[in-house]
Design a protein around this motif. Structure first.
Motif, PDB file in Angstrom:
ATOM      1  N   LEU A  19      -0.611  -6.457  -1.779  1.00 15.54           N
ATOM      2  CA  LEU A  19      -1.568  -7.524  -1.475  1.00 15.54           C
ATOM      3  C   LEU A  19      -2.094  -7.417  -0.050  1.00 15.54           C
ATOM      4  O   LEU A  19      -3.298  -7.455   0.195  1.00 15.54           O
ATOM      5  CB  LEU A  19      -0.933  -8.903  -1.680  1.00 15.54           C
ATOM      6  N   LEU A  20      -1.171  -7.270   0.902  1.00 14.37           N
ATOM      7  CA  LEU A  20      -1.571  -7.286   2.306  1.00 14.37           C
ATOM      8  C   LEU A  20      -2.268  -6.002   2.741  1.00 14.37           C
ATOM      9  O   LEU A  20      -2.932  -5.979   3.775  1.00 14.37           O
ATOM     10  CB  LEU A  20      -0.357  -7.575   3.187  1.00 14.37           C
ATOM     11  N   ALA A  21      -2.147  -4.950   1.949  1.00 19.44           N
ATOM     12  CA  ALA A  21      -2.843  -3.697   2.245  1.00 19.44           C
ATOM     13  C   ALA A  21      -4.192  -3.621   1.545  1.00 19.44           C
ATOM     14  O   ALA A  21      -5.016  -2.764   1.875  1.00 19.44           O
ATOM     15  CB  ALA A  21      -1.984  -2.509   1.828  1.00 19.44           C
ATOM     16  N   SER A  22      -4.441  -4.508   0.607  1.00 18.01           N
ATOM     17  CA  SER A  22      -5.687  -4.448  -0.155  1.00 18.01           C
ATOM     18  C   SER A  22      -6.850  -4.969   0.682  1.00 18.01           C
ATOM     19  O   SER A  22      -6.708  -5.912   1.462  1.00 18.01           O
ATOM     20  CB  SER A  22      -5.562  -5.261  -1.440  1.00 18.01           C
ATOM     21  N   PRO A  23      -8.013  -4.331   0.517  1.00 21.59           N
ATOM     22  CA  PRO A  23      -9.191  -4.802   1.266  1.00 21.59           C
ATOM     23  C   PRO A  23      -9.661  -6.152   0.720  1.00 21.59           C
ATOM     24  O   PRO A  23      -9.530  -6.431  -0.465  1.00 21.59           O
ATOM     25  CB  PRO A  23     -10.232  -3.710   1.023  1.00 21.59           C
ATOM     26  N   VAL A  24     -10.172  -6.953   1.591  1.00 17.26           N
ATOM     27  CA  VAL A  24     -10.710  -8.256   1.210  1.00 17.26           C
ATOM     28  C   VAL A  24     -12.169  -8.036   0.824  1.00 17.26           C
ATOM     29  O   VAL A  24     -12.939  -7.450   1.575  1.00 17.26           O
ATOM     30  CB  VAL A  24     -10.597  -9.256   2.379  1.00 17.26           C
ATOM     31  N   ILE A  31      -9.366 -14.053   6.665  1.00 22.05           N
ATOM     32  CA  ILE A  31      -8.328 -13.617   5.733  1.00 22.05           C
ATOM     33  C   ILE A  31      -7.682 -12.332   6.233  1.00 22.05           C
ATOM     34  O   ILE A  31      -6.457 -12.177   6.157  1.00 22.05           O
ATOM     35  CB  ILE A  31      -8.912 -13.444   4.313  1.00 22.05           C
ATOM     36  N   SER A  32      -8.470 -11.431   6.764  1.00 20.53           N
ATOM     37  CA  SER A  32      -7.924 -10.183   7.293  1.00 20.53           C
ATOM     38  C   SER A  32      -6.936 -10.450   8.425  1.00 20.53           C
ATOM     39  O   SER A  32      -5.883  -9.815   8.503  1.00 20.53           O
ATOM     40  CB  SER A  32      -9.047  -9.272   7.783  1.00 20.53           C
ATOM     41  N   ARG A  33      -7.273 -11.396   9.301  1.00 16.35           N
ATOM     42  CA  ARG A  33      -6.353 -11.746  10.391  1.00 16.35           C
ATOM     43  C   ARG A  33      -5.068 -12.353   9.853  1.00 16.35           C
ATOM     44  O   ARG A  33      -3.970 -12.024  10.307  1.00 16.35           O
ATOM     45  CB  ARG A  33      -7.024 -12.701  11.376  1.00 16.35           C
ATOM     46  N   LEU A  34      -5.195 -13.247   8.885  1.00 16.36           N
ATOM     47  CA  LEU A  34      -4.013 -13.867   8.286  1.00 16.36           C
ATOM     48  C   LEU A  34      -3.157 -12.822   7.581  1.00 16.36           C
ATOM     49  O   LEU A  34      -1.939 -12.821   7.713  1.00 16.36           O
ATOM     50  CB  LEU A  34      -4.417 -14.971   7.312  1.00 16.36           C
ATOM     51  N   TYR A  35      -3.782 -11.908   6.845  1.00 16.97           N
ATOM     52  CA  TYR A  35      -3.041 -10.827   6.184  1.00 16.97           C
ATOM     53  C   TYR A  35      -2.269 -10.008   7.212  1.00 16.97           C
ATOM     54  O   TYR A  35      -1.127  -9.640   6.984  1.00 16.97           O
ATOM     55  CB  TYR A  35      -3.998  -9.911   5.420  1.00 16.97           C
ATOM     56  N   GLY A  36      -2.903  -9.696   8.329  1.00 20.99           N
ATOM     57  CA  GLY A  36      -2.229  -8.926   9.370  1.00 20.99           C
ATOM     58  C   GLY A  36      -1.004  -9.648   9.908  1.00 20.99           C
ATOM     59  O   GLY A  36       0.053  -9.043  10.123  1.00 20.99           O
ATOM     60  N   LEU A  37      -1.150 -10.930  10.102  1.00 22.48           N
ATOM     61  CA  LEU A  37      -0.047 -11.740  10.601  1.00 22.48           C
ATOM     62  C   LEU A  37       1.105 -11.787   9.585  1.00 22.48           C
ATOM     63  O   LEU A  37       2.262 -11.574   9.929  1.00 22.48           O
ATOM     64  CB  LEU A  37      -0.544 -13.148  10.909  1.00 22.48           C
ATOM     65  N   LEU A  38       0.773 -12.029   8.325  1.00 23.23           N
ATOM     66  CA  LEU A  38       1.797 -12.075   7.288  1.00 23.23           C
ATOM     67  C   LEU A  38       2.472 -10.719   7.109  1.00 23.23           C
ATOM     68  O   LEU A  38       3.677 -10.638   6.885  1.00 23.23           O
ATOM     69  CB  LEU A  38       1.197 -12.557   5.961  1.00 23.23           C
ATOM     70  N   ARG A  39       1.703  -9.649   7.215  1.00 21.86           N
ATOM     71  CA  ARG A  39       2.268  -8.301   7.079  1.00 21.86           C
ATOM     72  C   ARG A  39       3.359  -8.080   8.132  1.00 21.86           C
ATOM     73  O   ARG A  39       4.454  -7.618   7.830  1.00 21.86           O
ATOM     74  CB  ARG A  39       1.193  -7.233   7.220  1.00 21.86           C
ATOM     75  N   VAL A  40       3.053  -8.434   9.368  1.00 26.40           N
ATOM     76  CA  VAL A  40       4.029  -8.249  10.443  1.00 26.40           C
ATOM     77  C   VAL A  40       5.260  -9.122  10.222  1.00 26.40           C
ATOM     78  O   VAL A  40       6.391  -8.671  10.365  1.00 26.40           O
ATOM     79  CB  VAL A  40       3.379  -8.523  11.813  1.00 26.40           C
ATOM     80  N   LEU A  41       5.047 -10.370   9.844  1.00 24.17           N
ATOM     81  CA  LEU A  41       6.176 -11.280   9.654  1.00 24.17           C
ATOM     82  C   LEU A  41       7.071 -10.872   8.482  1.00 24.17           C
ATOM     83  O   LEU A  41       8.294 -10.918   8.593  1.00 24.17           O
ATOM     84  CB  LEU A  41       5.677 -12.710   9.433  1.00 24.17           C
ATOM     85  N   LEU A  42       6.452 -10.467   7.388  1.00 23.93           N
ATOM     86  CA  LEU A  42       7.218 -10.218   6.171  1.00 23.93           C
ATOM     87  C   LEU A  42       7.675  -8.770   6.003  1.00 23.93           C
ATOM     88  O   LEU A  42       8.757  -8.531   5.475  1.00 23.93           O
ATOM     89  CB  LEU A  42       6.390 -10.612   4.948  1.00 23.93           C
ATOM     90  N   LEU A  43       6.844  -7.825   6.426  1.00 18.53           N
ATOM     91  CA  LEU A  43       7.103  -6.432   6.068  1.00 18.53           C
ATOM     92  C   LEU A  43       7.367  -5.497   7.240  1.00 18.53           C
ATOM     93  O   LEU A  43       7.759  -4.352   7.031  1.00 18.53           O
ATOM     94  CB  LEU A  43       5.915  -5.885   5.261  1.00 18.53           C
ATOM     95  N   GLU A  44       7.126  -5.954   8.446  1.00 18.72           N
ATOM     96  CA  GLU A  44       7.300  -5.085   9.610  1.00 18.72           C
ATOM     97  C   GLU A  44       8.206  -5.763  10.637  1.00 18.72           C
ATOM     98  O   GLU A  44       7.755  -6.188  11.699  1.00 18.72           O
ATOM     99  CB  GLU A  44       5.937  -4.745  10.220  1.00 18.72           C
ATOM    100  N   PRO A  45       9.497  -5.853  10.328  1.00 21.15           N
ATOM    101  CA  PRO A  45      10.416  -6.608  11.183  1.00 21.15           C
ATOM    102  C   PRO A  45      10.561  -6.061  12.605  1.00 21.15           C
ATOM    103  O   PRO A  45      10.998  -6.787  13.489  1.00 21.15           O
ATOM    104  CB  PRO A  45      11.744  -6.546  10.432  1.00 21.15           C
ATOM    105  N   ASP A  46      10.164  -4.817  12.832  1.00 15.75           N
ATOM    106  CA  ASP A  46      10.286  -4.250  14.173  1.00 15.75           C
ATOM    107  C   ASP A  46       9.009  -4.409  14.999  1.00 15.75           C
ATOM    108  O   ASP A  46       8.986  -4.050  16.168  1.00 15.75           O
ATOM    109  CB  ASP A  46      10.669  -2.768  14.090  1.00 15.75           C
ATOM    110  N   SER A  47       7.958  -4.943  14.392  1.00 11.59           N
ATOM    111  CA  SER A  47       6.704  -5.162  15.120  1.00 11.59           C
ATOM    112  C   SER A  47       6.821  -6.382  16.023  1.00 11.59           C
ATOM    113  O   SER A  47       7.585  -7.308  15.754  1.00 11.59           O
ATOM    114  CB  SER A  47       5.553  -5.378  14.136  1.00 11.59           C
ATOM    115  N   VAL A  48       6.020  -6.383  17.064  1.00  8.07           N
ATOM    116  CA  VAL A  48       6.044  -7.475  18.037  1.00  8.07           C
ATOM    117  C   VAL A  48       5.130  -8.608  17.552  1.00  8.07           C
ATOM    118  O   VAL A  48       3.937  -8.402  17.347  1.00  8.07           O
ATOM    119  CB  VAL A  48       5.590  -6.968  19.428  1.00  8.07           C
TER     120      VAL A  48
END
Length: 100
Positions: A19-24, A31-48
């Motif tokens: 979902l978060l990798a799919s183009p809007v 939506i793209s900004r929100l997807y980026g935020l959710l991606r980091v929170l949920l799937l990229e635990p080492d990201s800042v």
């Protein structure tokens, strides 16, 4: 989102990734900004979190976008664990920097 908040992120991580990798379509910056935020929170635990939060707020988002993001973050913050800690950190950064 409900399964994620209830602590079953691992079960649906692949679906979140898709979902978060799919183009809007059509492209929507909010939506793209929100997807980026959710991606980091949920799937990229080492990201800042701070960097992604700054990107989400740049340029100044519409107040409705901020409200939506904070609603998602509130749900994730209630979950507990590392995702919740990162969601609370993000919430705090947004509250400090978001336009009123």
């Amino acid at each position: 989102m409900l399964d994620t908040v209830e602590g079953r992120l691992e079960v649906h991580a692949e679906q979140w990734d898709q979902l978060l990798a799919s183009p809007v379509d059509p492209p929507d910056r909010a939506i793209s900004r929100l997807y980026g935020l959710l991606r980091v929170l949920l799937l990229e635990p080492d990201s800042v979190v701070a960097e992604t939060t700054e990107e989400c707020l740049s340029p100044s988002p519409d107040p409705a976008e901020v409200t939506d993001a904070l609603a998602y973050l509130t749900e994730l913050a209630a979950k507990g664990g590392r995702v919740a800690d990162r969601a609370r950190q993000c919430q705090q950064l947004i509250m400090e920097r978001a336009p009123e």
